[in-house]
Design a protein around this motif. Structure first.
Motif, mmCIF file in Angstrom:
data_model
loop_
_atom_site.group_PDB
_atom_site.id
_atom_site.type_symbol
_atom_site.label_atom_id
_atom_site.label_comp_id
_atom_site.label_asym_id
_atom_site.label_seq_id
_atom_site.Cartn_x
_atom_site.Cartn_y
_atom_site.Cartn_z
ATOM 1 N N ARG A 16 10.819 24.975 53.125
ATOM 2 C CA ARG A 16 11.552 26.246 53.002
ATOM 3 C C ARG A 16 12.946 26.119 53.590
ATOM 4 O O ARG A 16 13.925 26.628 53.019
ATOM 5 N N GLU A 17 13.064 25.412 54.716
ATOM 6 C CA GLU A 17 14.364 25.234 55.345
ATOM 7 C C GLU A 17 15.268 24.359 54.476
ATOM 8 O O GLU A 17 16.471 24.615 54.360
ATOM 9 N N ILE A 18 14.699 23.324 53.847
ATOM 10 C CA ILE A 18 15.483 22.463 52.958
ATOM 11 C C ILE A 18 16.017 23.276 51.785
ATOM 12 O O ILE A 18 17.190 23.162 51.408
ATOM 13 N N LEU A 19 15.149 24.108 51.214
ATOM 14 C CA LEU A 19 15.575 24.959 50.094
ATOM 15 C C LEU A 19 16.700 25.891 50.531
ATOM 16 O O LEU A 19 17.667 26.109 49.783
ATOM 17 N N THR A 20 16.588 26.415 51.738
ATOM 18 C CA THR A 20 17.632 27.317 52.252
ATOM 19 C C THR A 20 18.962 26.575 52.383
ATOM 20 O O THR A 20 20.029 27.116 52.055
ATOM 21 N N ARG A 21 18.917 25.332 52.835
ATOM 22 C CA ARG A 21 20.155 24.558 52.992
ATOM 23 C C ARG A 21 20.801 24.273 51.636
ATOM 24 O O ARG A 21 22.026 24.288 51.521
ATOM 25 N N ILE A 22 19.968 23.986 50.639
ATOM 26 C CA ILE A 22 20.512 23.776 49.291
ATOM 27 C C ILE A 22 21.135 25.065 48.777
ATOM 28 O O ILE A 22 22.230 25.060 48.192
ATOM 29 N N CYS A 129 21.475 12.751 53.639
ATOM 30 C CA CYS A 129 22.322 12.782 54.833
ATOM 31 C C CYS A 129 22.997 14.142 54.974
ATOM 32 O O CYS A 129 23.084 14.691 56.080
ATOM 33 N N MET A 130 23.472 14.683 53.876
ATOM 34 C CA MET A 130 24.167 15.962 53.890
ATOM 35 C C MET A 130 23.243 17.097 54.343
ATOM 36 O O MET A 130 23.642 17.986 55.105
ATOM 37 N N LEU A 131 21.975 17.059 53.908
ATOM 38 C CA LEU A 131 21.026 18.110 54.260
ATOM 39 C C LEU A 131 20.324 17.846 55.591
ATOM 40 O O LEU A 131 19.561 18.688 56.060
ATOM 41 N N LYS A 132 20.572 16.659 56.175
ATOM 42 C CA LYS A 132 19.973 16.287 57.463
ATOM 43 C C LYS A 132 18.458 16.179 57.375
ATOM 44 O O LYS A 132 17.727 16.614 58.281
ATOM 45 N N VAL A 133 17.949 15.604 56.294
ATOM 46 C CA VAL A 133 16.507 15.430 56.124
ATOM 47 C C VAL A 133 16.209 14.037 55.597
ATOM 48 O O VAL A 133 17.047 13.437 54.908
ATOM 49 N N PRO A 134 15.023 13.489 55.887
ATOM 50 C CA PRO A 134 14.656 12.199 55.311
ATOM 51 C C PRO A 134 14.562 12.303 53.800
ATOM 52 O O PRO A 134 14.200 13.358 53.258
ATOM 53 N N ARG A 135 14.862 11.224 53.111
ATOM 54 C CA ARG A 135 14.854 11.241 51.656
ATOM 55 C C ARG A 135 13.508 11.676 51.088
ATOM 56 O O ARG A 135 13.450 12.390 50.086
ATOM 57 N N ARG A 136 12.400 11.234 51.715
ATOM 58 C CA ARG A 136 11.075 11.581 51.198
ATOM 59 C C ARG A 136 10.818 13.083 51.268
ATOM 60 O O ARG A 136 9.974 13.599 50.527
ATOM 61 N N SER A 137 11.537 13.799 52.165
ATOM 62 C CA SER A 137 11.375 15.257 52.247
ATOM 63 C C SER A 137 11.983 15.969 51.048
ATOM 64 O O SER A 137 11.723 17.147 50.817
ATOM 65 N N LEU A 138 12.807 15.229 50.282
ATOM 66 C CA LEU A 138 13.404 15.798 49.068
ATOM 67 C C LEU A 138 12.478 15.651 47.868
ATOM 68 O O LEU A 138 12.825 16.049 46.752
ATOM 69 N N HIS A 139 11.287 15.063 48.089
ATOM 70 C CA HIS A 139 10.306 14.800 47.022
ATOM 71 C C HIS A 139 10.819 13.773 46.021
ATOM 72 O O HIS A 139 10.375 13.742 44.875
ATOM 73 N N VAL A 140 11.764 12.950 46.464
ATOM 74 C CA VAL A 140 12.283 11.871 45.618
ATOM 75 C C VAL A 140 11.756 10.551 46.183
ATOM 76 O O VAL A 140 12.109 10.161 47.299
ATOM 77 N N LEU A 141 10.907 9.882 45.416
ATOM 78 C CA LEU A 141 10.300 8.645 45.861
ATOM 79 C C LEU A 141 10.992 7.447 45.215
ATOM 80 O O LEU A 141 11.549 7.561 44.125
#
Length: 366
Positions: A16-22, A129-141
């Protein structure tokens, strides 16, 4: 002009926080457009050593005050890059809501815009890097290139049970390391192997059971992120020694440093990628003299090798590794390098029957 600046440090946060940042990034762009201003993205610079600090307990990590590179929407030379950076978070948004995908799927979503898979890979890391999250948290494998074998069993996120010792063939490193659970192993150590050829030789010689239970893993050269994540996962879970077996050349040393200290480009994810306890098992430059490896098995350093070696010796982490520094300075003096396969010039089975057993028994690492 609305300047979107994103702090470089990468932490674990909720979907939810990642979506908010986007959403905030898109809102910033819309706000700029509503004011007849050209939106500008500001990304932490992932290619500069000036943006990286060294911590012996973590490795190379992105500095909080790192410089940024800007991508303007009103500049002909950067408008395509701006479009790429905006389309990718849009795709990621829906991935987080509904599914997972591999990076190749993003490329095929708009091949004309992205141009190449390499471009997509870099963009995904920039967005992470821009969203400050690990790549796997973006659901991109990412599709893994690494292999693993030995005394190791675990369960994938989808319930698939993996036994890395059930056959003579190696197992592909998972593309979703964070989903691995129920790790079971009696291994006494993990050994990172630089090259696939050496890895296969160890498999053929049944190395993982002859000496003592162990785990071997290879990233087939410069490691992909999944191979690095897997080594870190094993270290965190099993708390056993991690050794590196690489060629006695600047390229092999740099690969070992990536596992141990990380890389500049991925320094924003250092906490989950680096394994500071990695020890250099071989092939050591001093081994070449000690074992009297035949001269015709040694290779003169090229100008490129010498340049790479000089660069490595200037890395901030070398001051904390005086033994590594001595080995590299010896290579500089002798001006020769050697592949692990050069040990076969002594005896065909020297690597698995004598070299590695003696190293591991008597502490021949640095």
């Amino acid at each position: 002009m609305f300047l979107i600046y994103c702090h470089p440090h990468c932490i674990f946060i909720s979907s939810r926080e990642i979506l908010t940042r986007i959403e905030n990034i898109i809102l910033g762009i819309v706000t700029s457009l509503s004011k007849d201003e050209a939106p500008v993205l500001a990304l932490p610079n992932r290619s500069s050593w000036a943006n990286v600090s060294f911590d012996s307990a973590i490795g190379l990590q992105m500095s909080s005050g790192s410089s940024v590179s800007t991508i303007r929407s009103d500049c002909p030379s950067s408008v395509t890059k701006f479009g790429e950076k905006i389309l990718t978070p849009h795709l990621v948004y829906f991935l987080i809501l509904f599914t997972y995908c591999v990076r190749r799927d993003i490329y095929y979503n708009n091949t004309q815009l992205f141009g190449s898979q390499t471009t997509v890979d870099s963009i995904v890391d920039d967005i992470s890097c821009m969203l400050k999250v690990p790549r796997r948290s973006l659901h991109v494998l990412a599709t893994s290139k690494g292999l693993i074998a030995g005394d190791l069993r675990y369960m994938e996120e989808d319930g698939t049970r993996i036994d890395c010792h059930s056959s003579s063939a190696a197992v592909a490193v998972s593309s979703n390391i964070s989903g691995i659970r129920n790790i079971v192993s009696s291994a006494k150590f993990v050994m990172i192997v630089e090259k696939d050829a050496t890895f296969q030789r160890l498999l053929d010689d049944d190395f993982c059971t002859k000496l003592c239970p162990c785990i071997i893993i290879t990233g087939k050269g410069v490691p992909d992120v999944n191979s690095r994540l897997m080594v870190r996962k094993l270290w965190d879970t099993l708390h056993i020694p991690i050794f590196a077996l690489v060629d006695a050349d600047p390229h092999g040393i740099e690969i070992m440093c990536i596992y141990k200290y990380g890389s500049v480009a991925m320094s924003f994810e250092a906490h989950s990628l680096t394994v500071p306890s990695v020890m250099w098992l071989g092939l050591l430059p001093s081994d070449l003299q000690r074992l009297r490896v035949p001269e015709d098995a040694l290779i003169p350093l090229t100008k490129r090798d010498e340049s790479k070696l000089s660069s490595l010796l200037k890395r901030p982490y070398l001051t904390s590794q005086p033994d590594w520094q001595k080995e590299m300075e010896l290579m500089q003096q002798t001006r020769v390098k050697a592949e692990i396969q050069s040990l076969a010039a002594i005896a065909p089975d020297f690597l698995t029957s004598i070299y590695l057993p003696n190293k591991l028994r008597y502490g021949g690492w640095v």
